[in-house]
Design an enzyme around this catalytic site. Structure first.
Site, PDB file in Angstrom:
ATOM      1  CG  ASP A  17      -2.084  -1.053   1.122  1.00  0.00           C
ATOM      2  OD1 ASP A  17      -2.403  -1.572   0.188  1.00  0.00           O
ATOM      3  OD2 ASP A  17      -2.371  -1.181   2.321  1.00  0.00           O
ATOM      4  NE  ARG A  96      -1.430   1.986  14.032  1.00  0.00           N
ATOM      5  CZ  ARG A  96      -0.611   1.131  13.353  1.00  0.00           C
ATOM      6  NH1 ARG A  96       0.750   1.779  12.971  1.00  0.00           N
ATOM      7  NH2 ARG A  96      -0.973   0.167  13.010  1.00  0.00           N
ATOM      8  CG  ASP A 125      -4.195   1.126  13.106  1.00  0.00           C
ATOM      9  OD1 ASP A 125      -4.334   1.534  14.500  1.00  0.00           O
ATOM     10  OD2 ASP A 125      -4.059   0.219  12.606  1.00  0.00           O
ATOM     11  CB  SER A 175      -4.177  -7.480   7.726  1.00  0.00           C
ATOM     12  OG  SER A 175      -3.839  -6.240   8.637  1.00  0.00           O
TER      13      SER A 175
HETATM   14  N1  ARG Z   1      -7.756  -3.843  16.147  1.00  0.00           N
HETATM   15  C1  ARG Z   1      -6.509  -3.469  16.749  1.00  0.00           C
HETATM   16  C2  ARG Z   1      -6.476  -2.026  16.974  1.00  0.00           C
HETATM   17  O1  ARG Z   1      -7.357  -1.367  16.550  1.00  0.00           O
HETATM   18  C3  ARG Z   1      -5.337  -3.815  15.552  1.00  0.00           C
HETATM   19  C4  ARG Z   1      -4.990  -2.887  14.446  1.00  0.00           C
HETATM   20  C5  ARG Z   1      -4.112  -3.690  13.710  1.00  0.00           C
HETATM   21  N2  ARG Z   1      -3.779  -3.048  12.658  1.00  0.00           N
HETATM   22  C6  ARG Z   1      -3.446  -3.487  11.405  1.00  0.00           C
HETATM   23  N3  ARG Z   1      -3.197  -2.630  10.496  1.00  0.00           N
HETATM   24  N4  ARG Z   1      -3.416  -4.787  11.158  1.00  0.00           N
HETATM   25  O2  ARG Z   1      -5.811  -1.436  17.614  1.00  0.00           O
END
Ligand code: ARG
Length: 405
Positions: A17, A96, A125, A175
């Site tokens: 991406d 983040r 995110d 992912s």
């Molecule tokens: N659900 C988790 C969160 O919102 C994990 C997010 C993981 N991100 C990813 N790009 N796989 O913090």
């Protein structure tokens, strides 16, 4: 893209991406500065840098931020016993705001007018990045190319091929987002909440069935709410977490599988591996229960939950998060001591705890000796304790006798 920008700082993972994003920006005449943070996920910073330049970046920042991540983000999460919905130790969520802060810092230094990230429009995110960046610098635009182009994976591959971009080798069916505090596994076979996560989803933990047949004991030393030693050996927090990840992972500890309520209004099935986080959070909470008063504990649960929710929900920038964090830190002032745990086939059980600040006395609590209230003392206490209840009951019954004594 409907906003006109001339220079962007892109949070670059090295994946498909964001590699496509570099090219996509440059084709629209936007200069791209890339930034990659190593926070314990094991990124090869040199390889990522090479990729960034190959795709057309004009400048690249590759920074090892593990210690900053651990001290400014993981440490307060430990003190706050942070597990979203009782399960998720916030590993991705905590990274983040750090990445956002660096994006802003680099954008200001480079005179960029925007920052960009590779998040999709369905995840949490994007919310965390967009809000944190804008809280720090409202003049910067935040662009999420994948939210704009909405290509399928296939379309992205075709774009990459037609532009001669090197496509990152093996693409997992999951992912994955990982850092020192944990590994998030989403997508593919785990999307159906009824499917048991396949073994190939896991990399940091063995399955409990295959864990060693004899238990292993570990002792975690804490100082002011943070782990400071492992089995008697003083250790920096980052090193201790890394060590514990492999130690507990070997015993099959740290697999988490739960239904998660996302910020964006739907639930998702989330799988995590976080061996060190599971052990540390369990030990920390236990030590708090030895040291803090009942009232502190009850109140702290509310503060902890609110802090955790704010962080999960992308509101790291909210002033309430800072105030809560200050108070939570203060309530950890005496959370110093040791916790002993038994690691065995997928479970970490606390089997011992001690502290110079323990609000516990064997003399008071023991059944065999020491302080024993007399019958009169006990009845006096019970009487006063129950009086509100007894008076209310009596009044509703229309009598004045409350059953004193
Ligand atoms: N659900 C988790 C969160 O919102 C994990 C997010 C993981 N991100 C990813 N790009 N796989 O913090």
């Amino acid at each position: 893209m409907n906003e006109s920008i001339s220079k962007v700082v892109l949070a670059y993972s090295g994946g498909l991406d964001t590699t496509v994003a570099i090219k996509w920006f440059t084709e629209q005449g936007v200069e791209v500065v890339t930034f990659t943070a190593e926070i314990g996920q094991g990124t090869d910073l040199e390889d990522v840098e090479r990729r960034a330049y190959e795709a057309g970046a004009v400048k690249h920042y590759g920074l090892n931020l593990v210690d900053e991540f651990v001290f400014d983000y993981v440490a307060p999460a430990i003190r706050a016993n942070a597990k979203y919905e009782g399960e998720y130790p916030l590993s991705s969520a905590l990274s983040r705001p750090l990445i956002s802060a660096k994006l802003v810092e680099i954008a200001e230094k480079e005179g960029a007018d925007a920052v960009a990230h590779g998040c999709t429009s369905k995840g949490n995110d994007q919310v965390r990045f967009d809000i944190t960046v804008r809280a720090l610098n409202p003049d910067l635009k935040v662009v999420a190319p994948t939210r704009i182009w909405r290509w399928t994976r296939q379309q992205e591959m075709e774009y990459a091929k037609s532009r001669g971009l090197r496509i990152p080798e093996s693409h997992s069916k999951y992912s994955i987002d990982q850092n020192l505090w944990g590994r998030s596994i989403e997508g593919g076979p785990v999307e159906d909440p009824w499917n048991e996560p396949p073994e190939d989803a896991f990399e940091w933990t063995v399955s409990p069935e295959r864990a060693p047949d004899s238990p292993e004991y570990v002792t975690l030393g804490f100082e002011k709410g943070l782990p400071s030693s492992l089995n008697g050996e003083e250790m920096g927090l980052s090193e201790l977490i890394a060590e514990l990840n492999s130690l507990a992972g070997k015993h099959g500890i740290g697999r988490i599988d739960h239904m998660e309520s996302r910020i964006i209004g739907f639930k998702s099935r989330e799988v995590y591996e976080a061996p060190a986080a599971v052990v540390i959070l369990k030990a920390h909470k236990d030590l708090e229960k030895l040291v803090l008063t009942r009232r502190e504990l009850q109140f702290k649960e509310l503060a902890d939950r609110e802090w955790t929710n704010l962080v999960y929900e992308g509101l790291w920038g909210d002033p309430l998060r800072e105030s809560l964090q200050e108070m939570i830190g203060r309530m950890n002032e005496y959370v110093t001591g040791e916790v002993r745990l038994k690691l065995y086939k997928g479970s970490a059980v606390v089997v011992g705890r001690k502290s110079q600040y323990a609000a516990y006395s064997l003399e008071v609590a023991g059944y065999d000796e020491g302080w024993y209230p007399t019958d009169e003392e006990a009845r006096g206490f019970i009487q006063a304790w129950g009086l509100h209840t007894l008076m209310a009951r009596a009044a509703r019954r229309g009598v004045s006798k409350v059953g004193i004594g």
